[in-house]
Scaffold this motif. Structure first.
Motif, PDB file in Angstrom:
ATOM      1  N   HIS A 202      32.476  32.712  42.525  1.00 17.32           N
ATOM      2  CA  HIS A 202      32.291  33.660  43.631  1.00 17.32           C
ATOM      3  C   HIS A 202      32.573  32.931  44.941  1.00 17.32           C
ATOM      4  CE1 HIS A 202      29.592  37.056  45.487  1.00 17.32           C
ATOM      5  NE2 HIS A 202      30.743  36.905  46.114  1.00 17.32           N
ATOM      6  N   LEU A 203      33.586  33.363  45.646  1.00 13.85           N
ATOM      7  CA  LEU A 203      33.919  32.767  46.935  1.00 13.85           C
ATOM      8  C   LEU A 203      33.130  33.429  48.052  1.00 13.85           C
ATOM      9  CD1 LEU A 203      37.831  32.437  46.882  1.00 13.85           C
ATOM     10  CD2 LEU A 203      36.120  30.766  46.181  1.00 13.85           C
ATOM     11  N   ILE A 205      33.619  33.505  51.836  1.00 11.44           N
ATOM     12  CA  ILE A 205      34.638  33.168  52.824  1.00 11.44           C
ATOM     13  C   ILE A 205      34.160  33.574  54.204  1.00 11.44           C
ATOM     14  CG2 ILE A 205      37.040  33.498  53.521  1.00 11.44           C
ATOM     15  CD1 ILE A 205      37.554  34.414  50.573  1.00 11.44           C
ATOM     16  N   VAL A 216      41.954  35.682  49.588  1.00 15.14           N
ATOM     17  CA  VAL A 216      41.273  36.764  48.875  1.00 15.14           C
ATOM     18  C   VAL A 216      42.179  37.359  47.799  1.00 15.14           C
ATOM     19  CG1 VAL A 216      40.216  39.044  49.116  1.00 15.14           C
ATOM     20  CG2 VAL A 216      39.783  37.292  50.837  1.00 15.14           C
ATOM     21  N   ALA A 219      42.464  34.927  44.874  1.00 13.32           N
ATOM     22  CA  ALA A 219      41.198  34.893  44.131  1.00 13.32           C
ATOM     23  C   ALA A 219      41.082  36.124  43.231  1.00 13.32           C
ATOM     24  CB  ALA A 219      40.021  34.825  45.103  1.00 13.32           C
ATOM     25  N   LYS A 220      41.501  37.251  43.742  1.00 17.36           N
ATOM     26  CA  LYS A 220      41.468  38.492  42.953  1.00 17.36           C
ATOM     27  C   LYS A 220      42.349  38.358  41.723  1.00 17.36           C
ATOM     28  CE  LYS A 220      40.302  42.989  42.901  1.00 17.36           C
ATOM     29  NZ  LYS A 220      38.914  43.498  43.025  1.00 17.36           N
ATOM     30  N   TRP A 224      38.383  35.951  40.141  1.00 14.94           N
ATOM     31  CA  TRP A 224      37.194  35.489  40.851  1.00 14.94           C
ATOM     32  C   TRP A 224      36.647  36.599  41.735  1.00 14.94           C
ATOM     33  CZ3 TRP A 224      38.694  29.934  42.975  1.00 14.94           C
ATOM     34  CH2 TRP A 224      39.069  29.137  41.894  1.00 14.94           C
ATOM     35  N   SER A 226      34.923  37.652  45.517  1.00 13.48           N
ATOM     36  CA  SER A 226      34.979  37.171  46.900  1.00 13.48           C
ATOM     37  C   SER A 226      34.136  38.058  47.802  1.00 13.48           C
ATOM     38  CB  SER A 226      36.422  37.132  47.415  1.00 13.48           C
ATOM     39  OG  SER A 226      36.993  38.428  47.430  1.00 13.48           O
ATOM     40  N   VAL A 228      33.554  38.328  51.945  1.00 13.93           N
ATOM     41  CA  VAL A 228      34.065  37.877  53.231  1.00 13.93           C
ATOM     42  C   VAL A 228      33.028  38.189  54.315  1.00 13.93           C
ATOM     43  CG1 VAL A 228      35.902  38.098  54.938  1.00 13.93           C
ATOM     44  CG2 VAL A 228      36.442  38.255  52.494  1.00 13.93           C
ATOM     45  N   ALA A 243      38.904  42.301  48.613  1.00 18.27           N
ATOM     46  CA  ALA A 243      37.613  41.610  48.537  1.00 18.27           C
ATOM     47  C   ALA A 243      36.597  42.474  47.796  1.00 18.27           C
ATOM     48  CB  ALA A 243      37.108  41.281  49.929  1.00 18.27           C
TER      49      ALA A 243
END
Length: 366
Positions: A202-203, A205, A216, A219-220, A224, A226, A228, A243
């Motif tokens: 899990h980012l 950001i 983003v 990552a998608k 993963w 995210s 923001v 996101a």
């Protein structure tokens, strides 16, 4: 987890009154293989499949064999030996030089131990789980291909040898490694695959400039999550399509062991405040800061001025400048290098070139 989510989404759309389905799962790998233990492929009898068990060379044969499992209603095992020189062996000449065991399990939507339905709760879980697949058994209560899910000791039920199975589960979780285990007793003998499935990264950001968008999006694509942190009123609305969450920049959300923080506000004060909070009040394993090393040195000096001295462990969790040394120049390339570095951290790797690696890329599964 991305593959598991795709399989579940497709499975839930199947009309089982008119269509049968099966799940192919890689349960053992000896030597080299494109996919590893836990790779899955959902197959329907009309020839469609989601996921994969190889780089495309074994899927066609597995599809035919999966149809047989659907018609018999019984799970079966198939072994692909790409080390064999036999020209009639599927996969020969591919250069993989590995032996792959694939379990083909028919899917009954009314079976509580259905291999796909047992995976469904894992999608939203933020802790590692262990999925137990019965590889070999003659017991009615544990048929081959049935799946059991471990999330906590209190809620875990297993019809035989529960204590021994629990010991195996704890070993797998401690080592963060899946394993094959054969148990014997008054019940006879059963072989189980205990597969450790971690949650997706899990980012977090922090930033609202244009350079967060490729981060983003990439990552998608990786599967993963995210979140923001920015001013949602000022951000390009396309971000909401990529996101998982877009929140106010001062929103407090508790990270977990699978969270990676990337600070890219392009404002020293904002990044400093966020860095101080994450490094002193959390155990986030990755905190990446965009910008030159001198920028981070200013933050360290300010922390010293405030009487805060970072420990060796805190420095080890800090990545500044963020990213691998790839020569990245554009926002897309920089974000790719950051994601690659995050992957190395969570894999406990150094991120060097594979051609220089002296040991196997993957540790051998049991």
């Amino acid at each position: 987890m991305k593959e598991i989510k795709s399989i579940i989404e497709h499975y839930l759309k199947i009309d089982f009154s008119t269509t049968r389905a099966a799940l192919a799962t890689v349960v053992r790998v000896e030597g080299s293989s494109y996919r590893r233990v836990g790779a899955r492929m959902l197959v329907t009898e009309d020839g469609q499949w989601i996921g994969g068990i190889s780089g495309g060379c074994l899927e066609g044969d597995a599809l035919k064999r999966a149809r047989l499992a659907m018609s018999t209603g019984k799970a079966s095992m198939v072994t692909y030996d790409t080390t064999d020189d036999d020209p009639y062996q599927i996969g020969v000449g591919l250069g993989c030089n590995g032996i792959i065991d694939v379990l083909l399990s028919p899917l009954n939507p009314n079976d509580t131990h259905n291999a796909v339905l047992q995976l469904q709760p894992l999608v939203s879980r933020r802790q590692p789980s262990v999925v137990i697949t019965v590889i070999d058994s003659v017991l009615d209560e544990l048929p081959k291909g049935s799946v059991h899910r471990f999330e906590s000791q209190e809620n875990f039920e297993f019809p035989i040898a529960r204590r021994e199975v629990m010991d195996c589960i704890h070993t797998c979780l401690t080592n963060e490694k899946s394993a094959l285990q054969t148990l014997t007793g008054d019940f006879g003998s059963i072989t189980l695959l205990l597969e450790v499935i971690p949650p997706p990264i899990h980012l977090f950001i922090h930033g609202g400039n244009y350079d967060i968008f490729p981060l983003v999006r990439q990552a998608k694509e990786l599967g993963w999550l995210s979140t923001v942190f920015c001013n949602p009123q000022k951000i390009n609305k396309s971000l909401f399509d990529w996101a998982d969450h877009v929140v106010q920049k001062h929103t407090e959300i508790k990270p977990d062991d699978y969270t990676a923080v990337v600070l890219m506000a392009h404002d020293l004060e904002t990044d400093f405040q966020n860095y101080q909070r994450y490094i002193t009040a959390t155990q986030v394993p990755y905190i990446g800061l965009l910008g030159p090393r001198k920028r981070f040195e200013k933050m360290i000096q300010r922390l010293d001025d405030e009487g805060i001295t970072l420990s060796t462990e805190q420095f080890q969790r800090t990545y500044s400048p963020a990213g691998l040394d790839t020569g990245a120049a554009t926002p897309e390339e920089i974000d790719l290098s950051i994601l690659a570095e995050i992957r190395t951290v969570f894999s406990h790797r150094e991120g060097g070139q594979l051609r220089k690696r002296k040991t196997p890329i993957y540790s051998e599964e049991s």
